[in-house]
Design a protein around this motif. Structure first.
Motif, short mmCIF file in Angstrom:
data_model
loop_
_atom_site.label_atom_id
_atom_site.label_comp_id
_atom_site.label_asym_id
_atom_site.label_seq_id
_atom_site.Cartn_x
_atom_site.Cartn_y
_atom_site.Cartn_z
N ASN A 128 45.99 42.94 44.11
CA ASN A 128 46.71 41.84 43.53
C ASN A 128 48.08 41.71 44.17
OD1 ASN A 128 44.60 42.43 41.82
ND2 ASN A 128 45.63 41.59 40.06
N VAL A 135 41.15 38.83 43.66
CA VAL A 135 39.94 39.62 43.86
C VAL A 135 39.02 38.86 44.82
CG1 VAL A 135 38.55 38.64 41.96
CG2 VAL A 135 38.21 41.03 42.62
N HIS A 159 35.11 38.16 45.57
CA HIS A 159 33.84 38.26 44.84
C HIS A 159 32.87 37.20 45.34
CE1 HIS A 159 30.93 38.70 41.66
NE2 HIS A 159 31.18 37.50 41.17
N GLU A 216 45.82 40.26 35.55
CA GLU A 216 44.91 40.99 36.42
C GLU A 216 43.55 40.30 36.46
OE1 GLU A 216 44.45 42.71 38.91
OE2 GLU A 216 44.49 44.85 38.43
N THR A 250 39.45 41.20 37.91
CA THR A 250 38.54 42.17 38.51
C THR A 250 37.11 41.68 38.31
OG1 THR A 250 38.01 44.54 38.63
CG2 THR A 250 38.32 43.61 36.44
N TYR A 301 33.38 42.52 36.72
CA TYR A 301 32.71 43.32 35.70
C TYR A 301 31.28 42.83 35.55
CZ TYR A 301 31.63 45.21 31.04
OH TYR A 301 31.04 45.85 29.98
N ALA A 315 40.81 48.17 36.47
CA ALA A 315 39.78 48.47 37.45
C ALA A 315 38.49 48.82 36.73
CB ALA A 315 40.20 49.62 38.36
N THR A 328 42.75 48.61 41.90
CA THR A 328 41.42 48.29 42.39
C THR A 328 40.69 49.59 42.69
OG1 THR A 328 40.17 46.84 43.89
CG2 THR A 328 41.94 48.14 44.87
#
Length: 225
Positions: free
Chosen positions: A5, A58, A60, A102, A104, A106, A158, A210
């Motif tokens: 980030n 991020v 992805h 943040e 991330t 999942y 994370a 991360t």
């Protein structure tokens, strides 16, 4: 890997950094020094003027996703290039952006973490699970969260071995805590377990996290390293 980030605290163009070095390595004794020096090197700059306080970043499913810090509407930006020169803007209906800090991945969805709490007084912390499909962002689940002890400010999240971890931002004389959720349940209060405290140096504050599963390495970003 790793993409971290970019935590910018002003109304200016954000620099994207690559971390060359290890902040915390799983399996390493507490207090052990990393094998290589930690160094942050600029590799690109965010060009989109609407991304004026990049807070979560991020990579992805073939693209980069990011969002602004507090003060923006609930939306993500998506770009196949790291500089976000012409990104898709993706509103997240059903979400509220209080202090998004943040981002991330999942269970193959995006997890947007509304966990900023500068005054440590919020009772509405939330993790939003979102899915990108066919040019739109869909809210899959909302996970209200609360700490088991007291309110904390946090900017680092994370996913390790399927579990969501939050690393707090140690303000004033507070230590850096690590919390783990065994599971997440939608629309119910989720309380993590305190699983550790990190000694990362006086005055250091974690602003992003991360996890590199292939190396078993957790990487933390602070203001200085």
């Amino acid at each position: 890997m790793p993409i971290l980030n970019a935590a910018d605290r002003g109304r200016f163009v954000a620099a994207i950094l690559v971390c060359v070095g290890v902040a915390v390595a799983t399996g390493r004794p507490v207090g052990a020094q990393p094998d290589v020096p930690s160094e942050l090197l600029p590799v690109d700059r965010i060009l989109c003027p609407e991304i004026d306080e990049c807070s979560g970043l991020v990579y992805h499913d073939g693209a980069f996703f990011t969002h602004n810090d507090s003060g923006d509407e609930p939306r993500l930006f998506r770009s196949t290039t790291m500089n976000f020169e012409d990104p898709e803007q993706l509103p997240l209906d059903g979400a509220t952006a209080v202090d998004w800090e943040e981002l991330t991945v999942y269970e193959n969805d995006l997890l947007i973490c509304d966990i900023g709490d500068n005054r440590r007084e919020r009772n509405d912390l939330m993790l939003y699970r979102a899915r990108y499909e066919e040019g739109r962002l869909t809210l899959v689940a909302r996970y209200p969260i609360a700490y088991p002890d007291e309110p904390h400010d946090a900017e680092g999240v994370a996913v390790i071995d399927g579990h969501v971890y939050i690393i707090t931002k140690a303000r004033e004389d507070r230590v850096t805590n690590v919390y783990r959720f065994e599971t997440l349940v939608a629309e119910e209060e989720n309380v993590p377990e305190l699983v550790g405290r990190l000694d990362i140096g006086v005055g250091e504050q974690v602003t992003a996290a991360t996890y590199d599963a292939s190396a078993g390495v957790l990487i933390l970003l602070t203001y200085s390293g």
